[in-house]
Design an enzyme around this catalytic site. Sequence first.
Site, mmCIF file in Angstrom:
data_model
loop_
_atom_site.group_PDB
_atom_site.id
_atom_site.type_symbol
_atom_site.label_atom_id
_atom_site.label_comp_id
_atom_site.label_asym_id
_atom_site.label_seq_id
_atom_site.Cartn_x
_atom_site.Cartn_y
_atom_site.Cartn_z
ATOM 1 N N GLY A 9 0.835 -1.213 0.000
ATOM 2 C CA GLY A 9 0.000 0.000 0.000
ATOM 3 C C GLY A 9 0.862 1.252 0.000
ATOM 4 O O GLY A 9 2.094 1.179 -0.062
ATOM 5 N N GLN A 10 0.182 2.411 0.108
ATOM 6 C CA GLN A 10 0.895 3.692 0.038
ATOM 7 C C GLN A 10 1.908 3.825 1.173
ATOM 8 O O GLN A 10 3.073 4.163 0.952
ATOM 9 C CB GLN A 10 -0.108 4.851 0.118
ATOM 10 C CG GLN A 10 0.560 6.218 -0.030
ATOM 11 C CD GLN A 10 -0.335 7.381 0.359
ATOM 12 O OE1 GLN A 10 -1.455 7.219 0.833
ATOM 13 N NE2 GLN A 10 0.171 8.572 0.180
ATOM 14 N N ASP A 32 1.165 -9.030 1.420
ATOM 15 C CA ASP A 32 -0.014 -8.277 0.954
ATOM 16 C C ASP A 32 -0.891 -9.228 0.143
ATOM 17 O O ASP A 32 -0.492 -10.332 -0.208
ATOM 18 C CB ASP A 32 0.414 -7.071 0.093
ATOM 19 C CG ASP A 32 -0.633 -5.948 0.118
ATOM 20 O OD1 ASP A 32 -0.276 -4.805 0.447
ATOM 21 O OD2 ASP A 32 -1.817 -6.237 -0.163
ATOM 22 N N ILE A 33 -2.096 -8.776 -0.162
ATOM 23 C CA ILE A 33 -3.056 -9.585 -0.931
ATOM 24 C C ILE A 33 -2.605 -9.677 -2.392
ATOM 25 O O ILE A 33 -3.044 -10.569 -3.116
ATOM 26 C CB ILE A 33 -4.474 -8.959 -0.834
ATOM 27 C CG1 ILE A 33 -5.551 -9.955 -1.255
ATOM 28 C CG2 ILE A 33 -4.576 -7.677 -1.630
ATOM 29 C CD1 ILE A 33 -5.889 -10.993 -0.217
ATOM 30 N N ARG A 34 -1.716 -8.759 -2.809
ATOM 31 C CA ARG A 34 -1.199 -8.774 -4.178
ATOM 32 C C ARG A 34 0.270 -8.363 -4.153
ATOM 33 O O ARG A 34 0.723 -7.793 -3.166
ATOM 34 C CB ARG A 34 -1.981 -7.797 -5.060
ATOM 35 C CG ARG A 34 -1.985 -6.396 -4.453
ATOM 36 C CD ARG A 34 -2.621 -5.355 -5.336
ATOM 37 N NE ARG A 34 -2.836 -4.095 -4.622
ATOM 38 C CZ ARG A 34 -1.854 -3.270 -4.238
ATOM 39 N NH1 ARG A 34 -0.577 -3.589 -4.490
ATOM 40 N NH2 ARG A 34 -2.118 -2.142 -3.585
ATOM 41 N N TYR A 140 -14.839 4.180 7.480
ATOM 42 C CA TYR A 140 -13.400 4.099 7.775
ATOM 43 C C TYR A 140 -13.109 4.697 9.158
ATOM 44 O O TYR A 140 -12.421 4.092 9.972
ATOM 45 C CB TYR A 140 -12.650 4.860 6.684
ATOM 46 C CG TYR A 140 -11.166 4.987 6.866
ATOM 47 C CD1 TYR A 140 -10.601 6.212 7.190
ATOM 48 C CD2 TYR A 140 -10.329 3.900 6.698
ATOM 49 C CE1 TYR A 140 -9.228 6.348 7.334
ATOM 50 C CE2 TYR A 140 -8.948 4.030 6.845
ATOM 51 C CZ TYR A 140 -8.418 5.262 7.157
ATOM 52 O OH TYR A 140 -7.050 5.389 7.304
ATOM 53 N N LYS A 144 -11.667 2.948 12.580
ATOM 54 C CA LYS A 144 -10.440 3.412 13.228
ATOM 55 C C LYS A 144 -10.701 3.785 14.694
ATOM 56 O O LYS A 144 -9.899 3.476 15.568
ATOM 57 C CB LYS A 144 -9.834 4.601 12.477
ATOM 58 C CG LYS A 144 -9.202 4.231 11.148
ATOM 59 C CD LYS A 144 -8.087 3.192 11.313
ATOM 60 C CE LYS A 144 -7.404 2.845 10.009
ATOM 61 N NZ LYS A 144 -6.385 1.778 10.183
HETATM 62 C C1 VAH Z 1 -8.006 8.712 3.536
HETATM 63 N N1 VAH Z 1 -5.597 9.028 3.294
HETATM 64 O O1 VAH Z 1 -8.132 9.713 2.863
HETATM 65 C C2 VAH Z 1 -6.619 8.457 4.143
HETATM 66 C C3 VAH Z 1 -6.525 9.088 5.492
HETATM 67 C C4 VAH Z 1 -6.955 11.121 6.862
HETATM 68 C C5 VAH Z 1 -7.069 10.511 5.535
HETATM 69 O O2 VAH Z 1 -7.124 8.320 6.450
HETATM 70 O O3 VAH Z 1 -8.907 7.957 3.740
#
Ligand code: VAH
Length: 310
Positions: A9-10, A32-34, A140, A144
């Site tokens: 990932g990033q 990773d998955i890929r 998301y 978190k």
């Molecule tokens: C997103 N880059 O945009 C992530 C991050 C605060 C942003 O969690 O979902």
Amino acid sequence: SILIIGACGQIGTELTLALRERYGNDRVVASDIREGNESLMQSGPFELLDATNYQAVENIVMHYEIEEVYLMAAMLSATAEKFPMRAWDLNMNSLFHVLNLAKDKKISKVFWPSSIAVFGPGTPKENTPLHTIMEPSTVYGISKQSGESWCSYYFKKYGVDVRSVRYPGLISWKTLPGGGTTDYAIDIYHSALSHKKYSCFLKENTKLPMMYMDDAIRATIAIMECDSDTILERSSYNLAGMSFTPAEIAKSIQKYIPSFEIEYNPDFRQDIADSWPSSINDSEAQKDWNWKSNFNLEQTTEEMLRNLGK
Ligand code: VAH
């Protein structure tokens, strides 16, 4: 050895390269998955891994005698709004698997990334403190915030040494971004170099907390290397880098590409951005483990255009 889950990932890609540089290529197992990019795949051990599969994670931990896990796999804010249940499954079950490995003493230390996405519309927008109203309004952000509570619970109840930071939006050039709302701040540099124009999916005055990737990687290694008893926050630490609007980043690009033009066509990601703070207070990280960010917008733009323009 160290295992990075979500190594392609990033953040994972740069974290893997930095940890291999620091501890030796063969001591850092990427998964990773890929598969990932060439520099990641060439520089050390790699395993295909579905982070939601406990047995698969445990097999890799036992096989490579892993002591520390960096869990960087997650579905980010924009994509998670499209697939809420898949996002919850990936973001939460991968965390439970790693926390339970630590509880069962199969690993000794965990890094788990949180995000400024844990904050919501009711959170104070400027200089947002670590302890404040959260109330995330995105899938998301909910994952978190819940993850932070689980980390704190496993530390208190089982003594699991899990450490976490709330990353702002991260800006980097080594990988393409994946599904974030703050990704406009990466896309804009690619678009400026290839088209000298950019259609921004956020409004021009949307101020968000951001950080250059080198600072984020340095913070991650710093919190993992300090003594356990200096970590006084076991939910997650605020991290601050810089805050800017799309108009300000566009202006910083025009210093290098005078003919660069930006237009604003906000989409569903505007609502996500509007629920987040504009700037972050990271005084606890500064006090507890001497954190300090280095990169400002000017330096970030110089770095991004120089490296992407090569
Ligand atoms: C997103 N880059 O945009 C992530 C991050 C605060 C942003 O969690 O979902």
